[in-house]
Design a protein around this motif. Structure first.
Motif, mmCIF file in Angstrom:
data_model
loop_
_atom_site.group_PDB
_atom_site.id
_atom_site.type_symbol
_atom_site.label_atom_id
_atom_site.label_comp_id
_atom_site.label_asym_id
_atom_site.label_seq_id
_atom_site.Cartn_x
_atom_site.Cartn_y
_atom_site.Cartn_z
ATOM 1 N N LEU A 1 -28.990 29.401 -15.333
ATOM 2 C CA LEU A 1 -28.558 30.556 -14.551
ATOM 3 C C LEU A 1 -28.163 30.142 -13.135
ATOM 4 N N LEU A 2 -28.889 29.207 -12.574
ATOM 5 C CA LEU A 2 -28.538 28.707 -11.242
ATOM 6 C C LEU A 2 -27.153 28.071 -11.241
ATOM 7 N N ASP A 3 -26.809 27.407 -12.341
ATOM 8 C CA ASP A 3 -25.485 26.788 -12.446
ATOM 9 C C ASP A 3 -24.381 27.838 -12.505
ATOM 10 N N MET A 4 -24.697 29.010 -13.052
ATOM 11 C CA MET A 4 -23.711 30.081 -13.178
ATOM 12 C C MET A 4 -23.566 30.885 -11.889
ATOM 13 N N ALA A 5 -24.616 30.939 -11.092
ATOM 14 C CA ALA A 5 -24.664 31.846 -9.939
ATOM 15 C C ALA A 5 -23.504 31.700 -8.951
ATOM 16 N N PRO A 6 -23.037 30.469 -8.623
ATOM 17 C CA PRO A 6 -21.936 30.370 -7.662
ATOM 18 C C PRO A 6 -20.656 31.079 -8.099
ATOM 19 N N GLU A 7 -20.507 31.284 -9.404
ATOM 20 C CA GLU A 7 -19.294 31.924 -9.921
ATOM 21 C C GLU A 7 -19.488 33.391 -10.278
ATOM 22 N N LEU A 8 -20.736 33.885 -10.169
ATOM 23 C CA LEU A 8 -21.031 35.264 -10.559
ATOM 24 C C LEU A 8 -21.727 35.973 -9.396
ATOM 25 N N PRO A 9 -20.986 36.782 -8.631
ATOM 26 C CA PRO A 9 -21.563 37.427 -7.444
ATOM 27 C C PRO A 9 -22.804 38.275 -7.726
ATOM 28 N N SER A 10 -22.827 38.967 -8.846
ATOM 29 C CA SER A 10 -23.982 39.825 -9.135
ATOM 30 C C SER A 10 -25.223 38.997 -9.463
ATOM 31 N N LEU A 11 -25.050 37.872 -10.116
ATOM 32 C CA LEU A 11 -26.184 36.983 -10.381
ATOM 33 C C LEU A 11 -26.693 36.390 -9.079
ATOM 34 N N ASP A 12 -25.781 35.987 -8.205
ATOM 35 C CA ASP A 12 -26.178 35.485 -6.887
ATOM 36 C C ASP A 12 -26.952 36.555 -6.120
ATOM 37 N N ALA A 13 -26.488 37.812 -6.220
ATOM 38 C CA ALA A 13 -27.185 38.909 -5.548
ATOM 39 C C ALA A 13 -28.581 39.117 -6.121
ATOM 40 N N LEU A 14 -28.735 38.922 -7.431
ATOM 41 C CA LEU A 14 -30.062 39.035 -8.045
ATOM 42 C C LEU A 14 -31.013 37.981 -7.489
ATOM 43 N N TYR A 15 -30.523 36.751 -7.347
ATOM 44 C CA TYR A 15 -31.362 35.692 -6.778
ATOM 45 C C TYR A 15 -31.761 36.031 -5.343
#
Length: 219
Positions: free
Chosen positions: A192-206
């Protein structure tokens, strides 16, 4: 088997009380099999395989250890064993048989979700999406199902759809507390950390999880 050896996983249950004694043993031995595969211990895996086959034989002989729906439970447990032994294609085929007899939303969630997850592990993301949508329809609030779907969308190059899954989770504040499924995924699933830079909503969740963790009132 496509794209090399599939990544080992962990077999869990959201409620251990749902498991019969044989099912509990199968889960434990499956986790030992995943661990042996991960470390490349062929000798241990051979012994574990023998134990699992013995358990599956007992499970079949007792008609699913008294399960209310053995037509679903027996292939479902066999598929767990096959997956743990790295025989993912066979596990998918057997789980598809189980899915035909999934007579409750929970059993549909389990079988459809398992098929989607195994297809993702084989690199067959486009196929996984269809099974994910079936699982999500059966269990729209299931975090494990949503994680599988997001991964499938991402691997299929559909980043906007993957981000939409995490955007939906952003509206479920109570799911971010310590000990929840979402919290565990965010803390322990490195993919998931690898995906976060490309997915704004996942980054926001972190970022939201980090803010919750640093809030004195949340302690």
């Amino acid at each position: 088997m496509s794209r090399g050896s599939p990544k080992p996983t962990i077999v869990t249950t959201d409620d251990p009380r749902r498991l019969s004694p044989i099912e509990s043993s199968i889960m434990d031995w499956c986790n030992l099999a995943h661990a042996a595969r991960k470390r490349g211990d062929a000798d241990a895996l051979e012994d574990i395989e023998a134990e699992l086959k013995s358990l599956i034989r007992r499970y079949d002989e007792t008609d699913g250890d008294g399960h209310m729906n053995p037509a679903w439970a027996r292939p479902n447990q066999r598929a767990l064993m096959l997956s743990a032994l790295g025989r993912i294609e066979e596990a998918i085929d057997v789980e598809i048989i189980a899915a035909k007899y999934a007579d409750t939303p929970r059993r549909q969630e389990v079988s459809f979700g398992n098929i989607a997850d195994r297809l993702v592990r084989l690199g067959r993301a486009e196929e996984a999406i269809g099974w994910f949508l079936k699982a999500w329809d059966a269990a729209p609030m299931s975090v494990p199902v949503m994680m599988t779907g997001a991964r499938a969308f991402f691997d299929a190059g559909r980043s906007k759809d993957a981000d939409a899954v995490f955007e939906a989770l952003l509206g479920m504040e109570d799911l971010l507390g310590p000990g929840t499924d979402l919290y565990v995924y965010l803390r322990h699933d490195g993919s998931l950390l690898d995906m976060a830079p490309e997915l704004p909503s996942l980054d926001a969740l972190y970022r939201r999880m980090a803010a919750i963790g640093s809030d004195p009132e949340g302690e």
